[in-house]
Design an enzyme around this catalytic site. Structure first.
Site, PDB file in Angstrom:
ATOM      1  N   CYS A  50      -8.302  15.195   1.163  1.00  0.00           N
ATOM      2  CA  CYS A  50      -9.471  14.554   0.554  1.00  0.00           C
ATOM      3  C   CYS A  50      -9.227  13.272  -0.240  1.00  0.00           C
ATOM      4  CB  CYS A  50     -10.245  15.564  -0.287  1.00  0.00           C
ATOM      5  SG  CYS A  50     -11.905  14.922  -0.656  1.00  0.00           S
ATOM      6  N   GLU A  72     -11.460  21.023   3.703  1.00  0.00           N
ATOM      7  CA  GLU A  72     -10.690  21.304   2.482  1.00  0.00           C
ATOM      8  C   GLU A  72     -11.173  22.619   1.844  1.00  0.00           C
ATOM      9  OE1 GLU A  72     -11.389  18.457  -0.632  1.00  0.00           O
ATOM     10  OE2 GLU A  72      -9.602  19.068  -1.758  1.00  0.00           O
ATOM     11  N   LYS A 109      -1.941  18.667  -1.763  1.00  0.00           N
ATOM     12  CA  LYS A 109      -2.773  17.486  -2.064  1.00  0.00           C
ATOM     13  C   LYS A 109      -2.058  16.592  -3.076  1.00  0.00           C
ATOM     14  CE  LYS A 109      -7.588  16.608  -3.481  1.00  0.00           C
ATOM     15  NZ  LYS A 109      -8.891  17.278  -3.589  1.00  0.00           N
TER      16      LYS A 109
HETATM   17  N1  URP Z   1     -12.286  17.032  -2.921  1.00  0.00           N
HETATM   18  C1  URP Z   1     -12.070  15.838  -3.433  1.00  0.00           C
HETATM   19  O1  URP Z   1     -10.950  15.435  -3.666  1.00  0.00           O
HETATM   20  N2  URP Z   1     -13.178  15.117  -3.689  1.00  0.00           N
HETATM   21  C2  URP Z   1     -13.162  13.925  -4.468  1.00  0.00           C
HETATM   22  C3  URP Z   1     -14.248  13.031  -4.095  1.00  0.00           C
HETATM   23  C4  URP Z   1     -13.894  12.105  -2.993  1.00  0.00           C
HETATM   24  O2  URP Z   1     -12.708  11.833  -2.767  1.00  0.00           O
HETATM   25  O3  URP Z   1     -14.790  11.607  -2.331  1.00  0.00           O
END
Ligand code: URP
Length: 383
Positions: free
Chosen positions: A232, A118, A195
């Site tokens: 993510c 990401e 996203k």
């Molecule tokens: N980049 C992101 O969405 N991180 C959030 C934390 C997670 O989903 O573990």
């Protein structure tokens, strides 16, 4: 201290006697994917460039009417090569260079589709809540320098490239998005996927920078299979995975940036469960290392201000529809995970477990439609 553990699998291999190890692996990981026999030149190239290389194949039963549909995916996890205070253009150039050398090795391994982590062209600076210089890393998804760089990679290696970036959408008021650009093996930009879910947890202050994506659950037909990208935080949302699957995704990539304290116990479960629940392959990718920021920031939890927001634990892996999975890449170093997937396995597992037939989608749709109404009351029966 915890950051020193190379990987759970290495630890099990080191400490368990062989017969127990085999049984523990069977119970924890399912049918073991075959190790790919990677040429010594490839292994040498990875070691020269100081990254870990692992390769596995998921096999499907032979069928009478369909040929095997084998595709090789490459998952790349990496540290940021330069300090976060370095000039933006230098940081981006260093990341391009690093990825180019890792993709070169992926090509030597016969990879057809490669996916990066990401927001791969930048430090994960959203914890700071500062705008400059971090917003300067944003680029056009259609013709920014990173997309042009990936188009060259795609053409050179005849490879589909999934490139998750911070997007600046010029025609729409120069707004920012967290976006994966999908570049066909022809070099054409096939499209982009934003996203869907923006985290509101810990120091993941991403809602300060961009909104929830508006591209829905699109699936991209590539020369090597139908792919989707669930970025993510989307991996915590089973319906997000489901909708990519309903649109026909055979492989769902989950490029991520997540830290140990927050999510490491959830990491091995979520993408793997999605592969099982949706009869598809999932590819979970996480960045590596600790990123240091010059200006202190707080976490809004009464604790002291700090310069780092935790350890990105790598551990990228591929999960198959039958519940099996590869070992994770290292928690400590850059790595390339190559996995050969026979996409016929998706339908074979679907025909066995039938989740798409036993799922009660009409019932869910009806109840969900009611649950989102303002006058909704939970269906609880009381004495
Ligand atoms: N980049 C992101 O969405 N991180 C959030 C934390 C997670 O989903 O573990």
């Amino acid at each position: 201290m915890a950051a020193q553990l190379e990987s759970v699998e290495r630890c099990l291999e080191k400490h368990l006697p062989a017969p127990e190890l085999q049984e523990v692996k069977r119970i924890l990981y399912g049918k073991e994917p075959r190790k790919l026999d990677l040429a010594s030149a490839v292994v040498k190239a990875a070691s020269q460039h100081e990254f870990e290389l692992q390769g596995y194949a998921f096999e499907a039963a032979a069928e009478q009417l369909r040929q095997p549909r084998k595709v090789r995916v490459g998952l790349i996890q990496n540290r940021i090569p330069l300090p976060t205070e370095t000039a933006v253009t230098e940081q981006v150039a260093a990341l391009h260079k690093r990825i180019a050398e890792m993709v070169e090795v992926a090509a030597m391994c016969g990879v057809n589709i490669v996916c990066f982590q990401e927001a791969w062209t930048m430090p994960f600076a959203f914890c700071t809540r500062e705008k400059l210089p971090w917003t300067e890393f944003a680029e056009s998804a259609e013709d920014g320098p990173t997309t042009r760089f990936c188009q060259e990679l795609a053409r050179k290696h005849n490879m589909v490239v999934v490139s998750p970036i911070l997007e600046r959408d010029e025609p729409h008021g120069e707004t920012l998005w967290n976006t994966a650009v999908i570049i066909s093996n022809s070099g054409a930009v096939l499209g982009k996927s934003r996203k869907t879910h923006i985290p509101r947890v810990g120091d993941f202050n991403e809602s300060t920078y961009y909104m929830e994506g508006n591209t829905g659950h699109r699936v991209f037909q590539t020369a090597f299979g139908r792919i989707a990208v669930n970025i993510c935080y989307g991996r915590h949302h089973p319906l997000n995975w489901l909708l990519y699957s309903l649109n026909g995704a055979e492989i769902i990539f989950n490029p991520s940036a997540t830290t140990g304290e927050l999510s490491e116990c959830m990491w091995p479960v979520e993408a793997r469960n999605a592969a099982i629940a949706n009869h598809c392959f999932t590819c979970a990718i996480n960045r590596v290392g600790t990123e240091y920021f010059k200006n202190e920031f707080t976490s809004g939890d009464g604790q002291k201000a700090h310069h780092e927001f935790g350890y990105f634990y790598g551990s990228s892996y591929v999960a198959a529809p039958d519940g099996s999975r590869t070992p994770g890449l290292s928690r400590l170093q850059d790595g390339l995970l190559v996995a050969e997937l026979d996409l016929n396995l998706c339908r074979q597992v679907s025909d066995k477990w039938n989740f798409k037939m036993t799922g009660r989608y009409e019932m869910y749709a009806e109840e969900l439609a009611k649950a989102v109404q303002q006058d909704f009351r939970p269906n609880i029966i009381r004495e």
